[in-house]
Design a protein around this motif. Sequence first.
Motif, mmCIF file in Angstrom:
data_model
loop_
_atom_site.group_PDB
_atom_site.id
_atom_site.type_symbol
_atom_site.label_atom_id
_atom_site.label_comp_id
_atom_site.label_asym_id
_atom_site.label_seq_id
_atom_site.Cartn_x
_atom_site.Cartn_y
_atom_site.Cartn_z
ATOM 1 N N ILE A 10 30.425 39.768 72.049
ATOM 2 C CA ILE A 10 30.818 40.697 70.986
ATOM 3 C C ILE A 10 31.650 41.830 71.572
ATOM 4 C CG2 ILE A 10 29.993 42.280 69.213
ATOM 5 C CD1 ILE A 10 29.475 39.372 68.534
ATOM 6 N N ALA A 11 31.231 42.354 72.718
ATOM 7 C CA ALA A 11 31.992 43.417 73.378
ATOM 8 C C ALA A 11 33.402 42.935 73.713
ATOM 9 C CB ALA A 11 31.267 43.867 74.642
ATOM 10 N N ALA B 175 36.864 44.452 72.213
ATOM 11 C CA ALA B 175 37.852 45.007 73.147
ATOM 12 C C ALA B 175 39.214 44.339 72.990
ATOM 13 C CB ALA B 175 37.350 44.870 74.584
ATOM 14 N N SER B 176 39.220 43.059 72.633
ATOM 15 C CA SER B 176 40.475 42.319 72.526
ATOM 16 C C SER B 176 41.070 42.363 71.115
ATOM 17 C CB SER B 176 40.268 40.865 72.963
ATOM 18 O OG SER B 176 39.292 40.226 72.151
ATOM 19 N N SER C 213 29.463 53.925 67.490
ATOM 20 C CA SER C 213 30.392 54.719 68.279
ATOM 21 C C SER C 213 29.967 54.764 69.743
ATOM 22 C CB SER C 213 30.474 56.135 67.702
ATOM 23 O OG SER C 213 31.549 56.847 68.263
ATOM 24 N N LYS C 214 28.675 54.843 69.983
ATOM 25 C CA LYS C 214 28.185 54.840 71.362
ATOM 26 C C LYS C 214 28.375 53.488 72.025
ATOM 27 C CE LYS C 214 24.001 56.373 70.628
ATOM 28 N NZ LYS C 214 22.608 56.783 70.917
ATOM 29 N N LEU C 215 28.134 52.413 71.277
ATOM 30 C CA LEU C 215 28.198 51.072 71.860
ATOM 31 C C LEU C 215 29.616 50.669 72.248
ATOM 32 C CD1 LEU C 215 25.806 48.735 69.828
ATOM 33 C CD2 LEU C 215 25.627 49.393 72.211
ATOM 34 N N PHE C 216 30.599 50.988 71.393
ATOM 35 C CA PHE C 216 31.944 50.451 71.585
ATOM 36 C C PHE C 216 32.998 51.502 71.929
ATOM 37 C CE2 PHE C 216 29.836 47.357 68.736
ATOM 38 C CZ PHE C 216 29.925 46.244 69.549
ATOM 39 N N ASP C 217 32.683 52.778 71.755
ATOM 40 C CA ASP C 217 33.573 53.873 72.124
ATOM 41 C C ASP C 217 34.972 53.656 71.524
ATOM 42 O OD1 ASP C 217 34.142 56.303 73.278
ATOM 43 O OD2 ASP C 217 34.528 55.510 75.273
ATOM 44 N N ASP C 218 36.030 53.768 72.349
ATOM 45 C CA ASP C 218 37.394 53.694 71.818
ATOM 46 C C ASP C 218 37.767 52.298 71.317
ATOM 47 O OD1 ASP C 218 37.741 56.347 72.326
ATOM 48 O OD2 ASP C 218 38.835 56.062 74.211
ATOM 49 N N ASP C 219 37.038 51.261 71.758
ATOM 50 C CA ASP C 219 37.336 49.913 71.257
ATOM 51 C C ASP C 219 37.096 49.808 69.761
ATOM 52 O OD1 ASP C 219 38.145 48.971 73.705
ATOM 53 O OD2 ASP C 219 36.203 48.113 74.229
ATOM 54 N N LEU C 220 36.306 50.727 69.222
ATOM 55 C CA LEU C 220 36.028 50.702 67.785
ATOM 56 C C LEU C 220 37.288 51.003 66.976
ATOM 57 C CD1 LEU C 220 33.419 50.118 66.247
ATOM 58 C CD2 LEU C 220 33.038 52.572 66.052
#
Length: 470
Positions: free
Chosen positions: A396-397, A401-402, A420-427
């Motif tokens: 999932i990460a 990210a992609s 927001s904590k789990l994925f940061d800017d990838d969100l």
Amino acid sequence: MILYDYLAGQRLLEMTRPDAQLYCLGRHGQGKLWKQSEINERIVAEALAGRCVARLKGGDPGIFGRLAEEIDALTAAGVPYEVVPGVTTASAAGAFAGVTVTDRDKASCVAFVTGHEQAGKDGSAVDFAALANFPGTLVVYMGVTTAAHWSGQLIASGKPADTPVVLVRRCSLPDQTTHGCTLGEVATLLDQTSENRIRPPLVAIVGEVARRETLSSWFMIRPLFGQTVLVTRPEQQAGPMADQLRDLGAEVLLQPVIDILPPEDWSAVDAAIDRLGEFDWLVFSSRNGVAFFLDRLREQGLDARVLAGCKIAAIGPATAEALHNYALSADLHPAEYRAEALAEALAADVHGQRLLLVRASRGREVLAEQLTAAGGTVEQIVAYRSVDIEQPRPEIAEAMASGQIDWTTVTSSAIARSLSKLFDDDLDKTKLAAISPLTAGALEEQGRRAAVTATTYTAEGIVAAMLGAS
């Protein structure tokens, strides 16, 4: 233990026991592919060790699925087994590509043909001359790397080069593609050295039934077809939303970002259950509260009769439905599904009344504050804990990210913060669908913007909002 082919489907794996051991037997272009001999040895070894083993395949194991070899290995080892038939790829590809592989006018019979025979075999068992004159549909399995050979042999044996063909890739999956062509064009389209090649897995449906003007694309015209949606609800609540999205054509990924757990200490809940006769109202602000509280009540050897003196309030239809599952009905639930609306609906009836508010370990205090301001005496108990998931699943990460995830659902403020904590800017690489303005506001506090916000604050509402933007 489950030994599965990667095409067997994620939804089947979601039905497995939590403690089951799952082993993927590899996929083309990604890591090691197990040899058939290795699969046979592993099945036998695990079965002889006393384990219940499922060999999970895509399609029907008895059609080009090497079932005979696995049965021979089990029989030689004296291992009992059973075979569960499946839907073979030819049938699935026809159904999901809009091709009827038989037709009373165009094809009264169908032949399944392998395009990839066993290496080292003396000669070919495929009679191309007979197949070229076959009075029906041909469905060629595993024919990508040998496309030039089998299509050329059919043409050389008299099959017209302009015979219609449909190439169906990843049939029945949310990223299915179909390509209409002729028999003479197959080799070019499947040339794996070409930049525009069509990659496996696919089947080729050859015959008059594959003419483009007769095809129906019901499967691929669904409104969310080709879009990937990440559902972030707790695992036990994700099913209905995921099913609705799949019915609309989406590929659904599941990644809970919060977990719902029982309280570490039940003493406060138990004490409240002992004093239920003191309360005028029992107020539920979520379906989780209903489930944990009423399950605990049952564990105490009690039933709905102890609630006879209480009126029951529910924050919305999902909470009311949860009560219905326990043969209870809400006396009150607001037209708008949020704490302020519930407090407003209760305000006229709570002056001088005692209210027991069943809640989570975290959340806003607005409901208790407004009910107290309206003259009620409010007691709160924590019936369940909401805990952030610390790490997403690696796949999932990677998808996030992609940029492979088109939509991510956000169904609570706690989920907004955990996401927001789990994925940061990838969100920022996905569109966020918020269930309510409150949840959209929680996203804004994290520096994110909801692409859509539901106007009806339910799972159905959030799906409707996504449809409106698609």
